[in-house]
Design a protein around this motif. Structure first.
Motif, mmCIF file in Angstrom:
data_model
loop_
_atom_site.group_PDB
_atom_site.id
_atom_site.type_symbol
_atom_site.label_atom_id
_atom_site.label_comp_id
_atom_site.label_asym_id
_atom_site.label_seq_id
_atom_site.Cartn_x
_atom_site.Cartn_y
_atom_site.Cartn_z
ATOM 1 N N MET A 110 37.541 44.346 37.595
ATOM 2 C CA MET A 110 37.413 43.225 36.676
ATOM 3 C C MET A 110 36.473 43.640 35.538
ATOM 4 S SD MET A 110 36.019 39.337 37.395
ATOM 5 C CE MET A 110 37.494 38.808 38.215
ATOM 6 N N PRO A 111 36.881 43.412 34.289
ATOM 7 C CA PRO A 111 36.027 43.794 33.154
ATOM 8 C C PRO A 111 34.697 43.025 33.154
ATOM 9 C CG PRO A 111 38.274 43.311 32.413
ATOM 10 C CD PRO A 111 38.180 42.931 33.857
ATOM 11 N N VAL A 112 33.674 43.691 32.663
ATOM 12 C CA VAL A 112 32.336 43.097 32.624
ATOM 13 C C VAL A 112 32.340 41.799 31.814
ATOM 14 C CG1 VAL A 112 29.961 43.447 31.821
ATOM 15 C CG2 VAL A 112 31.180 45.302 32.943
ATOM 16 N N GLY A 113 33.115 41.754 30.729
ATOM 17 C CA GLY A 113 33.175 40.544 29.910
ATOM 18 C C GLY A 113 33.610 39.333 30.719
ATOM 19 N N ASN A 114 34.575 39.512 31.607
ATOM 20 C CA ASN A 114 35.033 38.400 32.445
ATOM 21 C C ASN A 114 33.942 37.953 33.415
ATOM 22 O OD1 ASN A 114 37.499 38.502 31.180
ATOM 23 N ND2 ASN A 114 38.516 39.609 32.826
#
Length: 149
Positions: free
Chosen positions: A1-5
């Motif tokens: 999962m991307p850090v932004g999410n």
């Protein structure tokens, strides 16, 4: 999962905590003598928690030179927090959590669009487009609806 999410999820969780904070501090204010007392206790508990976390993580205290190297306005975050905690302890018992939080969110996003527009506090410039301004209008309308109905 991307850090932004993950950060968006963290923001969501923090939003739920902010909504609870007004009610919690309002209850504290009612039990100990007022919103300024409640804010003092709230910040003292927070200070102790951050001190413990810094010790646990092995962080050192910044040097005087480091502390003085930031612009003057970088020091007002704690003052803003004190105003927020005291205001929420005053307002939430009188107008309710939903009215308070909706007004805070509308104020935050109105200011955020202006800060983006002018690149305030060293941020990148992001124009206040007509759709962003329309969104702010809807937020203000939402505050009215939450408060009125």
């Amino acid at each position: 999962m991307p850090v932004g999410n993950l950060l968006v999820g963290l923001g969501f969780i923090c939003g739920t905590l902010i909504a609870a904070q007004g009610a919690i501090n309002g209850r504290l204010a009612g039990g100990i003598g007022g919103p300024i007392h409640a804010a003092l206790i709230s910040f003292s508990v927070g200070w102790l928690a951050l001190l413990a976390l810094n010790i646990i993580l092995g962080h050192r205290i910044p040097s005087y030179g480091q502390a003085m190297s930031v612009p003057w306005w970088a020091w007002v975050g704690g003052l803003i927090g004190a105003v927020m905690v005291t205001s929420s302890a005053t307002a939430v018992p009188r107008i309710g959590v939903a009215a308070w939080v909706s007004a805070v969110i509308a104020g935050q996003l109105t200011a955020a669009v202006m800060y983006d527009q002018f690149g305030a506090f060293g941020q990148a410039v992001r124009p206040a487009t007509p759709l962003r301004l329309l969104g702010i209008g809807f937020l203000v309308l939402g505050v009215y609806m939450v408060r009125r109905f």
